[in-house]
Design a protein around this motif. Structure first.
Motif, PDB file in Angstrom:
ATOM      1  N   ILE A 192       0.927  -1.175  -0.102  1.00  0.00           N
ATOM      2  CA  ILE A 192      -0.033  -0.038  -0.109  1.00  0.00           C
ATOM      3  C   ILE A 192       0.922   1.281   0.021  1.00  0.00           C
ATOM      4  O   ILE A 192       1.890   1.276   0.863  1.00  0.00           O
ATOM      5  CB  ILE A 192      -0.719   0.051   1.277  1.00  0.00           C
ATOM      6  N   ASP A 193       0.585   2.208  -0.779  1.00  0.00           N
ATOM      7  CA  ASP A 193       1.354   3.545  -1.230  1.00  0.00           C
ATOM      8  C   ASP A 193       0.574   4.379  -0.389  1.00  0.00           C
ATOM      9  O   ASP A 193      -0.705   4.863  -1.204  1.00  0.00           O
ATOM     10  CB  ASP A 193       1.830   3.654  -2.343  1.00  0.00           C
ATOM     11  N   GLN A 194       0.790   5.267   0.492  1.00  0.00           N
ATOM     12  CA  GLN A 194      -0.053   6.145   1.164  1.00  0.00           C
ATOM     13  C   GLN A 194      -0.376   7.372   0.138  1.00  0.00           C
ATOM     14  O   GLN A 194      -1.017   8.389   0.458  1.00  0.00           O
ATOM     15  CB  GLN A 194       0.110   6.630   2.671  1.00  0.00           C
ATOM     16  N   ASP A 195       0.771   7.458  -0.657  1.00  0.00           N
ATOM     17  CA  ASP A 195       0.917   8.649  -1.494  1.00  0.00           C
ATOM     18  C   ASP A 195       0.141   8.447  -2.836  1.00  0.00           C
ATOM     19  O   ASP A 195      -0.227   9.366  -3.852  1.00  0.00           O
ATOM     20  CB  ASP A 195       2.035   9.039  -1.781  1.00  0.00           C
ATOM     21  N   GLY A 196      -0.554   7.285  -3.068  1.00  0.00           N
ATOM     22  CA  GLY A 196      -1.267   7.082  -4.242  1.00  0.00           C
ATOM     23  C   GLY A 196      -0.138   6.842  -5.537  1.00  0.00           C
ATOM     24  O   GLY A 196      -0.885   6.889  -6.622  1.00  0.00           O
ATOM     25  N   ASP A 197       0.996   6.617  -5.423  1.00  0.00           N
ATOM     26  CA  ASP A 197       1.989   6.420  -6.599  1.00  0.00           C
ATOM     27  C   ASP A 197       1.749   5.122  -7.394  1.00  0.00           C
ATOM     28  O   ASP A 197       1.181   4.085  -6.692  1.00  0.00           O
ATOM     29  CB  ASP A 197       3.396   6.580  -6.174  1.00  0.00           C
ATOM     30  N   SER A 198       2.091   4.968  -8.461  1.00  0.00           N
ATOM     31  CA  SER A 198       2.029   3.716  -9.066  1.00  0.00           C
ATOM     32  C   SER A 198       3.289   2.693  -8.536  1.00  0.00           C
ATOM     33  O   SER A 198       4.309   3.193  -8.228  1.00  0.00           O
ATOM     34  CB  SER A 198       2.272   3.822 -10.582  1.00  0.00           C
ATOM     35  N   ILE A 199       2.673   1.397  -8.435  1.00  0.00           N
ATOM     36  CA  ILE A 199       3.687   0.334  -7.594  1.00  0.00           C
ATOM     37  C   ILE A 199       3.718  -0.758  -8.981  1.00  0.00           C
ATOM     38  O   ILE A 199       2.760  -1.223  -9.602  1.00  0.00           O
ATOM     39  CB  ILE A 199       2.884  -0.071  -6.521  1.00  0.00           C
ATOM     40  N   VAL A 200       5.134  -1.215  -8.908  1.00  0.00           N
ATOM     41  CA  VAL A 200       5.315  -2.221  -9.870  1.00  0.00           C
ATOM     42  C   VAL A 200       5.975  -3.253  -9.032  1.00  0.00           C
ATOM     43  O   VAL A 200       7.175  -2.904  -8.386  1.00  0.00           O
ATOM     44  CB  VAL A 200       6.442  -1.818 -11.081  1.00  0.00           C
ATOM     45  N   TYR A 201       5.764  -4.632  -9.071  1.00  0.00           N
ATOM     46  CA  TYR A 201       6.422  -5.730  -8.428  1.00  0.00           C
ATOM     47  C   TYR A 201       7.246  -6.592  -9.209  1.00  0.00           C
ATOM     48  O   TYR A 201       6.966  -6.670 -10.335  1.00  0.00           O
ATOM     49  CB  TYR A 201       5.297  -6.570  -7.826  1.00  0.00           C
ATOM     50  N   ARG A 202       8.327  -7.106  -8.739  1.00  0.00           N
ATOM     51  CA  ARG A 202       9.389  -7.751  -9.393  1.00  0.00           C
ATOM     52  C   ARG A 202      10.084  -8.707  -8.408  1.00  0.00           C
ATOM     53  O   ARG A 202      10.268  -8.195  -7.360  1.00  0.00           O
ATOM     54  CB  ARG A 202      10.119  -7.165 -10.425  1.00  0.00           C
ATOM     55  N   LEU A 203      10.375  -9.915  -8.881  1.00  0.00           N
ATOM     56  CA  LEU A 203      11.299 -10.744  -7.981  1.00  0.00           C
ATOM     57  C   LEU A 203      12.605 -10.206  -8.284  1.00  0.00           C
ATOM     58  O   LEU A 203      13.193  -9.871  -9.472  1.00  0.00           O
ATOM     59  CB  LEU A 203      11.125 -12.359  -8.532  1.00  0.00           C
ATOM     60  N   CYS A 204      13.699 -10.080  -6.986  1.00  0.00           N
ATOM     61  CA  CYS A 204      14.944  -9.484  -7.323  1.00  0.00           C
ATOM     62  C   CYS A 204      16.005 -10.402  -6.525  1.00  0.00           C
ATOM     63  O   CYS A 204      15.571 -11.024  -5.530  1.00  0.00           O
ATOM     64  CB  CYS A 204      14.663  -8.079  -6.900  1.00  0.00           C
ATOM     65  N   THR A 205      17.234 -10.207  -6.833  1.00  0.00           N
ATOM     66  CA  THR A 205      18.118 -10.914  -5.767  1.00  0.00           C
ATOM     67  C   THR A 205      18.357 -10.070  -4.552  1.00  0.00           C
ATOM     68  O   THR A 205      18.790  -8.953  -4.699  1.00  0.00           O
ATOM     69  CB  THR A 205      19.519 -11.174  -6.619  1.00  0.00           C
ATOM     70  N   PRO A 206      18.331 -10.884  -3.372  1.00  0.00           N
ATOM     71  CA  PRO A 206      18.340 -10.251  -2.182  1.00  0.00           C
ATOM     72  C   PRO A 206      20.114  -9.696  -2.218  1.00  0.00           C
ATOM     73  O   PRO A 206      20.933 -10.133  -3.030  1.00  0.00           O
ATOM     74  CB  PRO A 206      18.499 -11.339  -1.119  1.00  0.00           C
ATOM     75  N   LEU A 207      20.409  -8.676  -1.287  1.00  0.00           N
ATOM     76  CA  LEU A 207      21.777  -8.263  -0.813  1.00  0.00           C
ATOM     77  C   LEU A 207      22.593  -8.957   0.114  1.00  0.00           C
ATOM     78  O   LEU A 207      21.994  -9.349   0.994  1.00  0.00           O
ATOM     79  CB  LEU A 207      21.633  -6.871  -0.414  1.00  0.00           C
ATOM     80  N   THR A 208      23.645  -9.255  -0.031  1.00  0.00           N
ATOM     81  CA  THR A 208      24.638  -9.768   1.141  1.00  0.00           C
ATOM     82  C   THR A 208      25.013  -8.444   1.800  1.00  0.00           C
ATOM     83  O   THR A 208      24.579  -7.465   1.780  1.00  0.00           O
ATOM     84  CB  THR A 208      25.866 -10.433   0.426  1.00  0.00           C
ATOM     85  N   GLY A 209      25.587  -8.937   3.187  1.00  0.00           N
ATOM     86  CA  GLY A 209      25.820  -7.697   4.144  1.00  0.00           C
ATOM     87  C   GLY A 209      27.353  -8.165   4.808  1.00  0.00           C
ATOM     88  O   GLY A 209      28.168  -8.312   4.429  1.00  0.00           O
ATOM     89  N   ALA A 210      26.995  -8.302   5.976  1.00  0.00           N
ATOM     90  CA  ALA A 210      27.974  -8.547   7.044  1.00  0.00           C
ATOM     91  C   ALA A 210      28.880  -9.791   6.718  1.00  0.00           C
ATOM     92  O   ALA A 210      28.216 -10.598   6.052  1.00  0.00           O
ATOM     93  CB  ALA A 210      27.446  -8.265   8.570  1.00  0.00           C
TER      94      ALA A 210
END
Length: 651
Positions: A192-210
């Motif tokens: 849900i976007d409270q500003d009413g902007d357009s939303i696009v969904y996609r699968l993506c590769t997670p990020l590594t970290g520590a």
């Protein structure tokens, strides 16, 4: 200078973490995400939600307290660190597609949410916020080295988003923590976007970290952040779940956020989803979450049990409950001689009133929504089958024939099958009176399982000792060094007699364990007999004599150079040791060469050893002269400034 209490606590905790053992670096990360909400006046509420595995994760690897969020500019420079204390935690309940499905007891996920309000005035390029933690579960199957792979959760607040007081889209639900293999995935992953902007969904590769070395960086490492590495093939951003053929890959509807798939591979998998927010066709933010799917078998109320279809000679039946999905049971035995006979036990034992045919019913989860039933017919018969057999041994040299004579009978019916097993050895046969070949002495158990034409079975087993003359000898081959002696049968058995034939180095051929000293490899023939003289075995014992060692060294030498290299060689040697004393007390070198620098006369000894352990020793004398010029024994002159003349003296 005044210290911020949270900052002071964070520094102290960082120091303690460095001092703790590596157990606190244990795996536990399941997933997470970061969100932001504009409150006006350049203030933003930042929320960080983290999920940990409370079953596979180490119990000491708890949620960070405090958690560290780094605020970076567009040039990846750290502007400030936000330390957030741990407020609470909760345990997620698995949600399945059917109320009759049951999750295994080893699925458990804890979650917590950190919140803070931070002032972020507009700056060119906006801000990058990030939190990092290591590590992910070692049991994850779709990425490389999960045990060494951390995670980064963050958001980017663009310059345009700052100017418009934008809030990022928020996912409505966290994905289910457990997925049933061979069951469809249909889950609303919309935001849900409270500003009413357009939303696009996609699968993506997670990020590594520590990293495991610094599992809890405070502050987080600077951007940019690398993506995790898929085990590709078969896994990648287009196929996050299925490692075997079949099923349907995980996918998400770009407009609705509906997550679908059909997993056919069991295991733990990392999954990533990105939500892109557009305003007037321009991308102003990307929200990234990653999570862990546990995919496995889902228990369901499933009634099943095992019992003999035909049982002979006993009215008492043992029932083996093989049901799933419930611990409530109702057994109905349908015994006319005992109307209403039932049991609520898991594995009941029931004695029927008479022989005959009965239909037994098991109800799993009786009276519940997911109730299931199973039926089986049991035929109880009188037992007229009598197993019986005799055993005998033929031969006793190197093999023996174990002969079986079957004497079994059934007073009412015919015998349908014989099933013989001999242990040890695992020999089997289905012949009525088989013969088994035995190649090792020992005690053997012969077991017979009979089955009649009526389906009745009965068993009988007997044991028998098998003696073989081949076991009367310790070994059939020995090895020795030149000049050594060998006992031909040190562990002899007094129950046998031995005749070693005619050999020059055996004075008494009747000795069970003669000692010989062959000069070369020799085979000694022997005849072994049992005391009763019923069986004999002719064979031979081989004594292999290793080749003699004869190390070659240079002749005794007088050197006129500072250093001199000695070279030893023996075609049969595998090891060389050098010594400076005849007692061979302390080695001064290994290998077939030795560099020496004697001042005056010195004797060097080399000990060689072959693969069998045989040894030989030789020596060489090396004389080092410390004068400039010396006349050789042949009348010549050998110059040498501060060196020496070299004279070779043959022994």
């Amino acid at each position: 200078m005044m210290w911020n209490p949270l900052l002071r606590f964070g520094v102290l905790l960082s120091f303690l973490l460095l001092c703790l053992p590596n157990v606190l670096q244990a795996t536990h990360i399941v997933g997470g995400e970061m969100n932001y909400t504009c409150l006006g006046n350049d203030e933003y509420e930042i929320t960080l939600t983290i999920f940990r595995d409370c079953y596979n994760g180490n119990p000491n690897a708890w949620f960070d307290n405090p958690a560290s969020i780094g605020v970076f500019n567009e040039d990846n420079v750290l502007l400030q660190e936000i330390l957030l204390p741990l407020m609470n935690n909760d345990t997620l309940n698995p949600v399945l597609t059917s109320e009759c499905l049951v999750v295994p007891p080893d699925v458990c996920v804890h979650t917590t949410t950190y919140r803070t309000i931070v002032t972020l005035p507009p700056i060119p390029g906006g801000y990058q916020l990030a939190y990092q933690r290591c590590c992910r579960n070692e049991t994850i199957v779709n990425i490389v080295d999960p045990l060494d792979t951390g995670a980064t959760y963050g958001v980017t607040i663009s310059e345009a988003a700052l100017e418009a007081c934008n809030s990022n889209p928020k996912f409505k639900e966290w994905p289910p923590i457990y997925i049933c293999v061979n069951e469809p995935i249909v889950f609303d992953q919309s935001a849900i976007d409270q500003d009413g902007d357009s939303i696009v969904y996609r699968l993506c590769t997670p990020l590594t970290g520590a990293t495991p070395d610094i599992p809890q960086p405070q502050p987080p490492n600077n951007p940019p952040y690398d993506e995790i590495q898929w085990i590709d093939p078969p896994y990648n951003v287009d196929n996050m779940l299925n490692g075997s053929p079949g099923g349907a890959p995980l996918s998400i509807n770009s407009e609705t956020g509906l997550l679908t798939g059909f997993p056919v591979t069991q295991g733990q998998f990392v999954v990533g989803i990105c939500v892109e927010e557009y305003r007037d066709g321009i991308l102003i933010s990307t929200t990234r979450r990653d999570f862990q799917y546990n995919i496995g078998l889902c228990g369901e109320a499933d009634a099943a049990f095992a019992a003999p279809e035909v049982q002979c000679g006993s009215l008492t039946v043992n029932f083996d409950n093989q049901s799933n999905g419930s611990s409530n049971y109702l057994w109905l035995f349908n015994d006319p001689g005992n109307p209403g006979a039932s049991s609520a036990m898991t594995d009941p034992v029931y004695t029927f009133s008479d022989t005959g045919q009965y239909t037994v019913m098991l109800i799993v989860a009786p009276g519940e929504v997911c109730e299931d039933t199973a039926f089986q017919e049991i035929h109880l018969k009188p037992n007229t089958l009598v197993p019986d057999f005799e055993l005998s041994i033929d031969g006793c040299s190197d093999v023996a024939a174990l002969q079986v004579q079957d004497n079994s009978e059934d007073t009412l019916h015919d015998i349908a099958s014989w099933n013989w097993t001999v242990t040890p050895g695992g020999l089997t046969s289905e012949a009525p009176s088989p013969v088994f070949t035995i190649e090792e002495a020992g005690t053997y158990t012969v077991a017979l399982t009979l089955t009649s034409t009526e389906g009745c079975t009965d068993t009988l087993s007997q044991t028998i000792d098998v003696k073989l003359l081949s076991n009367a000898l310790t070994a059939l081959q020995f090895s020795q060094c030149p000049g050594d002696s060998t006992a031909l049968n040190p562990d002899f058995n007094a129950a046998y007699t031995y005749s070693w034939g005619s050999h020059p180095d055996i004075e008494d051929p009747s000795l069970p364990n003669p000692v010989v000293q062959p000069l070369e490899t020799t085979a000694y023939s022997v005849t072994v007999s049992d005391v009763a003289g019923n069986c004999s075995l002719e064979t031979e014992v081989l004594v292999e004599v290793a080749p003699a060692l004869n190390p070659s060294l240079p002749p005794d030498t007088t050197i006129c150079v500072p250093d001199f290299t000695l070279q030893a060689s023996d075609p049969n040697a595998v090891f060389y040791n050098w010594y400076a004393d005849a007692a061979l007390t302390e080695p001064i070198g290994e290998g077939d060469t030795l560099q020496v620098s004697p001042m005056g006369s010195a004797v060097y000894y080399v000990l060689v050893r072959d693969a069998l352990g045989c040894t030989a020793v030789d020596s060489v004398t090396v004389t080092g002269n410390a004068i400039n010029v010396i006349t050789t024994s042949q009348g010549g002159i050998c110059p040498g400034a501060l060196g020496a003349a070299a004279v070779i003296n043959q022994d």
